[in-house]
Design an enzyme around this catalytic site. Sequence first.
Site, PDB file in Angstrom:
ATOM      1  N   SER A  67      -7.183   2.111  -4.032  1.00  0.00           N
ATOM      2  CA  SER A  67      -6.224   2.479  -3.715  1.00  0.00           C
ATOM      3  C   SER A  67      -5.132   3.179  -4.412  1.00  0.00           C
ATOM      4  CB  SER A  67      -5.153   1.385  -2.544  1.00  0.00           C
ATOM      5  OG  SER A  67      -5.722   1.241  -1.373  1.00  0.00           O
ATOM      6  N   ASP A  74       1.136   3.970  -2.962  1.00  0.00           N
ATOM      7  CA  ASP A  74       0.708   5.336  -2.878  1.00  0.00           C
ATOM      8  C   ASP A  74       1.848   6.315  -3.456  1.00  0.00           C
ATOM      9  OD1 ASP A  74      -1.596   4.534  -1.980  1.00  0.00           O
ATOM     10  OD2 ASP A  74      -1.222   4.591   0.038  1.00  0.00           O
ATOM     11  N   GLU A  95       0.828  -1.157   0.099  1.00  0.00           N
ATOM     12  CA  GLU A  95      -0.013   0.153   0.047  1.00  0.00           C
ATOM     13  C   GLU A  95       0.965   1.295   0.023  1.00  0.00           C
ATOM     14  OE1 GLU A  95      -2.421   2.152  -0.902  1.00  0.00           O
ATOM     15  OE2 GLU A  95      -3.664   0.455  -0.041  1.00  0.00           O
TER      16      GLU A  95
END
Length: 527
Positions: A447, A245, A241
């Site tokens: 995400s 990002d 994650e």
Amino acid sequence: MTDPSAGSARTTLPGSARAAAAPGELAGPLDPATIIEITLVLRRRAEPPEAAFTRAPLTRAELAERYGADPADLEAVRATVTAAGAEVVSADAASRLLRVRGSAGTLSELFGTSLHRTTDTTPGTRRRSGELSVPQPLAGALEAVLGLDDRPQARARFLQSQAHTASVSYTPLQLAAAYDLPDGDGAGQTIAIIELGGGFGQADLDAYFGELGITGPTVTAVGVDGASNVAGKDPNGADGEVLLDIEVAGAIAPGAKQLVYFAPNTDDGFVDAITQAAHADPVPTAMSISWGQSEDQWSAQGRRAMDRAIADATLLGVTVTAAAGDNGSTDAASASDGQASSAPRADFPASSPHVLGCGGTALHLDADGSVKSETVWNDGGSGGATGGGVSDTFPVPTWQLKAGVPVRAGVGGKAGRGVPDVAGVADPETGYRVRVDGTDTVIGGTSAVAPLWAGIVCRLAAALGRPLGLLQPAIYAGAAPGVVPPGFRDITAGSNGAYSAAPGWDPCTGLGVPVGTALLEALRASG
């Protein structure tokens, strides 16, 4: 010291109820001598009018003076907490937060609850259940008490592609071309990224951006509430994650600095991270949040505290982007709200009216990089699907009234804020090429769409010479049933379960995917 509330009237704290722990999660009462820290959220001295969100950004001093905590409330809470034997670690009028440290026994008594320790196999260390109560001096002044219970509050919204199923994958640079993003690299802007676990190593970033042939952004880790950047420990989990990002936002806007805020995955950690990021100097242009949970999995006080922290961020000029979820229209929710687990639910914080909710698509490009097809992301029950739907908590915002948001699907459907607002590719089978803990891989999920849009916002802000803040009033202008405004390409095929794509705004992909240069011109024309 003696609790000043002993023997005095107490008031139930609205929205503070917590569900009881599941069977087998508790190991007995928490040692009352255990030292813990919690966050107290105070009421505003005044509520901001709707027009405040479309005016020029406020300074922190202006925010404190107009909509921060009343100094009298701040002092009353400080005095009560101190008299009870706890310590006020920090207090801030602009953010309306106090960080408090004390023994479990002292804080339990002060807020009318009992704390229990969890078993070794249960996430977190302590649980409470039922409602909280506060002594009379705090009644009304206190809106939330967060952190007494440290159960995990959110889930990351990403999915790794399986090597045998991935059909195609893209770099963010290919997506910048496919979405016709305006020239520029977001120079002079700042992106805040909120993380509730994991970490990154500079070697991964150097290798990734080097492979793309660009100079990557300056990335700085910031610890919140004792958390920190822990790199290389969870390549199939939170590290994926974090690096997704950073790499997606950094490739879209490599000239923008990044501050990555690492916080505990708790209600107080999440709120504290958003607040610290929003009140930083300089104020970030965009804030990307790829963690969330269905609305029914939040306490009402926690959900309200976060929404108001995000509202403060928009008043300061921040555009907050958040993933809409990866489990279709049910958001993989439980039945804790009294409805069937298959009932449609929206994901929070994407459902906040102060957040730019980001849904997902499946994208296929031709050999020349042009769009061949783009549909709603839905890989079935085991492969994930974009979240989206109608909030059960927040009413329809004024700027969304003409967009054609339906009532919530299911029995007793009612009107509410529609999610998402915008979309981008999220299908892991047409996912993003990234590098995680030394390995090149493909990741999807909404995400990825939150940092994609954070990077887009930085490009737009740099070109316009101003922050965008709450973007929706501008981008929804001209939206109507069956009609999307300039700057978007409508996605009209596919379903996320209870909802189907259609011309105009829909609960799968919102207004659609960006046509960046047209969106820039529309924002320029709107002023």
